[in-house]
Write an enzyme that holds these catalytic residues in place. Structure first.
Site, PDB file in Angstrom:
ATOM      1  N   ASP A  15       0.842  -1.213   0.000  1.00  0.00           N
ATOM      2  CA  ASP A  15       0.000   0.000   0.000  1.00  0.00           C
ATOM      3  C   ASP A  15       0.876   1.262   0.000  1.00  0.00           C
ATOM      4  O   ASP A  15       0.828   2.039   0.941  1.00  0.00           O
ATOM      5  CB  ASP A  15      -0.937  -0.008   1.226  1.00  0.00           C
ATOM      6  N   ASP A  20       6.892   1.286   1.772  1.00  0.00           N
ATOM      7  CA  ASP A  20       6.559   0.250   0.782  1.00  0.00           C
ATOM      8  C   ASP A  20       7.377   0.483  -0.500  1.00  0.00           C
ATOM      9  O   ASP A  20       7.822  -0.468  -1.150  1.00  0.00           O
ATOM     10  CB  ASP A  20       5.075   0.320   0.382  1.00  0.00           C
ATOM     11  N   ASN A  44      -2.400   2.811   3.457  1.00  0.00           N
ATOM     12  CA  ASN A  44      -1.870   4.142   3.775  1.00  0.00           C
ATOM     13  C   ASN A  44      -2.685   5.249   3.107  1.00  0.00           C
ATOM     14  O   ASN A  44      -2.881   6.325   3.670  1.00  0.00           O
ATOM     15  CB  ASN A  44      -0.418   4.254   3.319  1.00  0.00           C
ATOM     16  N   THR A 130       2.936  -6.027   2.847  1.00  0.00           N
ATOM     17  CA  THR A 130       3.451  -4.932   3.676  1.00  0.00           C
ATOM     18  C   THR A 130       2.387  -3.847   3.887  1.00  0.00           C
ATOM     19  O   THR A 130       2.715  -2.678   4.120  1.00  0.00           O
ATOM     20  CB  THR A 130       4.726  -4.313   3.069  1.00  0.00           C
ATOM     21  N   PHE A 172      -0.226  -0.175  12.689  1.00  0.00           N
ATOM     22  CA  PHE A 172      -1.155   0.259  11.633  1.00  0.00           C
ATOM     23  C   PHE A 172      -1.709  -0.894  10.780  1.00  0.00           C
ATOM     24  O   PHE A 172      -2.933  -1.011  10.611  1.00  0.00           O
ATOM     25  CB  PHE A 172      -0.455   1.289  10.724  1.00  0.00           C
ATOM     26  N   ASN A 173      -0.859  -1.726  10.194  1.00  0.00           N
ATOM     27  CA  ASN A 173      -1.340  -2.734   9.232  1.00  0.00           C
ATOM     28  C   ASN A 173      -2.324  -3.714   9.874  1.00  0.00           C
ATOM     29  O   ASN A 173      -3.302  -4.128   9.248  1.00  0.00           O
ATOM     30  CB  ASN A 173      -0.171  -3.533   8.628  1.00  0.00           C
ATOM     31  N   HIS A 246       9.993   0.402   7.981  1.00  0.00           N
ATOM     32  CA  HIS A 246       9.236  -0.809   8.297  1.00  0.00           C
ATOM     33  C   HIS A 246       9.303  -1.854   7.170  1.00  0.00           C
ATOM     34  O   HIS A 246       9.808  -2.962   7.353  1.00  0.00           O
ATOM     35  CB  HIS A 246       7.754  -0.475   8.497  1.00  0.00           C
ATOM     36  N   ASP A 247       8.699  -1.504   6.037  1.00  0.00           N
ATOM     37  CA  ASP A 247       8.402  -2.523   5.024  1.00  0.00           C
ATOM     38  C   ASP A 247       9.626  -3.163   4.363  1.00  0.00           C
ATOM     39  O   ASP A 247       9.584  -4.355   4.036  1.00  0.00           O
ATOM     40  CB  ASP A 247       7.466  -1.931   3.956  1.00  0.00           C
TER      41      ASP A 247
HETATM   42  C1  BDR Z   1       3.151   0.177   8.507  1.00  0.00           C
HETATM   43  O1  BDR Z   1       2.088   1.098   8.311  1.00  0.00           O
HETATM   44  C2  BDR Z   1       2.346   1.917   7.190  1.00  0.00           C
HETATM   45  O2  BDR Z   1       2.242   3.257   7.563  1.00  0.00           O
HETATM   46  C3  BDR Z   1       3.711   1.570   6.683  1.00  0.00           C
HETATM   47  O3  BDR Z   1       3.719   1.549   5.273  1.00  0.00           O
HETATM   48  C4  BDR Z   1       3.997   0.214   7.259  1.00  0.00           C
HETATM   49  O4  BDR Z   1       3.573  -0.820   6.388  1.00  0.00           O
HETATM   50  C5  BDR Z   1       3.895   0.540   9.781  1.00  0.00           C
HETATM   51  O5  BDR Z   1       3.053   0.529  10.877  1.00  0.00           O
HETATM   52 CA    CA Z   2       2.947  -0.442   4.092  1.00  0.00          CA
END
Ligand code: BDR
Ligand code: CA
Length: 316
Positions: A15, A20, A44, A130, A172-173, A246-247
């Site tokens: 996303d 990403d 996102n 991701t 978040f994810n 993160h991703d």
């Molecule tokens: C995740 O949430 C999104 O904001 C980032 O792309 C990542 O996948 C981190 O919490």
């Molecule tokens: Ca992401």
């Protein structure tokens, strides 16, 4: 199914999102990987934008041979919650926008995942999600026969000792689509999870961004622009020097697993509580009596991670 016998066959579901985007750049020039397709999910930013972003990024990476699909608009049960506050209006603020020439594929992204897995051998395909896990869970719901074809699911999501980034309890994810995450965690295939415990060890800083910006290619310049934008939120909110990558942990682990330390554990997802929606209950010590269903990343080697990222961006 693929003639690339020595490369790992992967489907990426994402996303974009600046992090990403960096994940895609790391994957798309990796000789170790055969990227069969990129599927966009709502996350996102809304799906229309994540799908467009996937095509922009794939084209920027010079991989117009990699098909891009649109998956689900939003979560299985909940309303879509987006993160423009962090990623900007486009999701990939920081690049010079252009209209990509590669088309969106007609097939739905969930059907692409199902069709590709059905044609594969057992244990052949690695899924790399991701974003929220909606597309992966929908594929498993629609076609449970694909399960044996999944070699592993290498995902970014969750938090344990680092706590949440969207609520005190949730990352978040997983927060965005906890029901999908629950289905994935119960699927029985090998799962490798990169949550905030490890991604918060991988913050950028101005020196890292500068090292990337001086590389002599447009993918590196776009990466530096995005990292610069992405770091501003954490800099303002937490007085950090940059943002957490993160991703890209998912692909970095596939390319250089020694960067990370992982522990087997059982991970359950909170789907009913309003207060702790999307919480990942990580059982490191076997206190629930549940068998491990995941490998959980808890330590990362920062120098090696950013070394790998910079080296691979230099190759564009
Ligand atoms: C995740 O949430 C999104 O904001 C980032 O792309 C990542 O996948 C981190 O919490
Ligand atoms: Ca992401």
């Amino acid at each position: 199914m693929s003639n690339s016998t020595h490369r790992l066959s992967v489907i990426i579901d994402c996303d974009p999102g600046q992090d990403d985007a960096l994940m895609l750049f790391l994957a798309l020039n990796a000789p170790e990987l055969d990227v069969l397709g990129v599927v966009a999910c709502g996350g996102n930013v809304p799906l229309a934008r994540t799908e467009l972003n996937c095509r922009i990024l794939v084209e920027m990476a010079g991989r117009t041979d990699v098909p891009v699909y649109a998956g689900c608009v939003g979560p299985m049960v909940e309303q879509l919650f987006t993160a423009e506050y962090l990623h900007g209006e486009t999701g990939i603020d920081g690049i010079d926008f252009f209209e990509p020439s590669i088309p969106k594929q007609d097939m739905h992204g969930v059907d692409f995942i199902i069709e590709t897995l059905r044609k594969a051998e057992d244990d052949e395909i690695t899924l790399v999600p991701t974003g929220p896990l909606t597309n992966i869970a929908m594929a498993l719901r629609k076609a449970p026969d694909i399960l044996p074809k999944i070699k592993q699911i290498v995902l970014m999501g969750g938090a344990s000792f680092e706590a949440g980034n969207v609520t005190p309890s949730a990352e978040f994810n997983i927060y965005v689509d906890p029901h999908a995450a629950d289905i994935v965690m119960r699927c029985g295939r090998p799962i490798v999870m990169f949550g905030l415990d490890v991604t918060h060890q991988l913050m950028t800083n101005p020196c890292i961004v500068e090292n990337i910006s001086v590389l002599d290619n447009k993918v590196a310049h776009a990466s530096a622009g995005m990292l610069d934008f992405f770091g501003q939120y954490d800099a303002a909110k937490y007085s950090a020097e940059g943002g957490p990558l993160h991703d890209p942990c998912t692909i970095a682990w596939l390319l250089e697993p020694e960067i990370f330390e992982l522990k087997p554990c059982h991970v359950a997802i909170e789907t009913t509580s309003e207060l702790t929606r999307g919480h990942t209950a990580v059982d490191f010590w076997g206190v629930t009596g549940n068998e491990p269903n995941a490998l959980w990343a808890h330590e990362a080697n920062r120098d090696r991670f950013f070394g790998l990222l910079t080296e691979r961006l230099a190759l564009y």
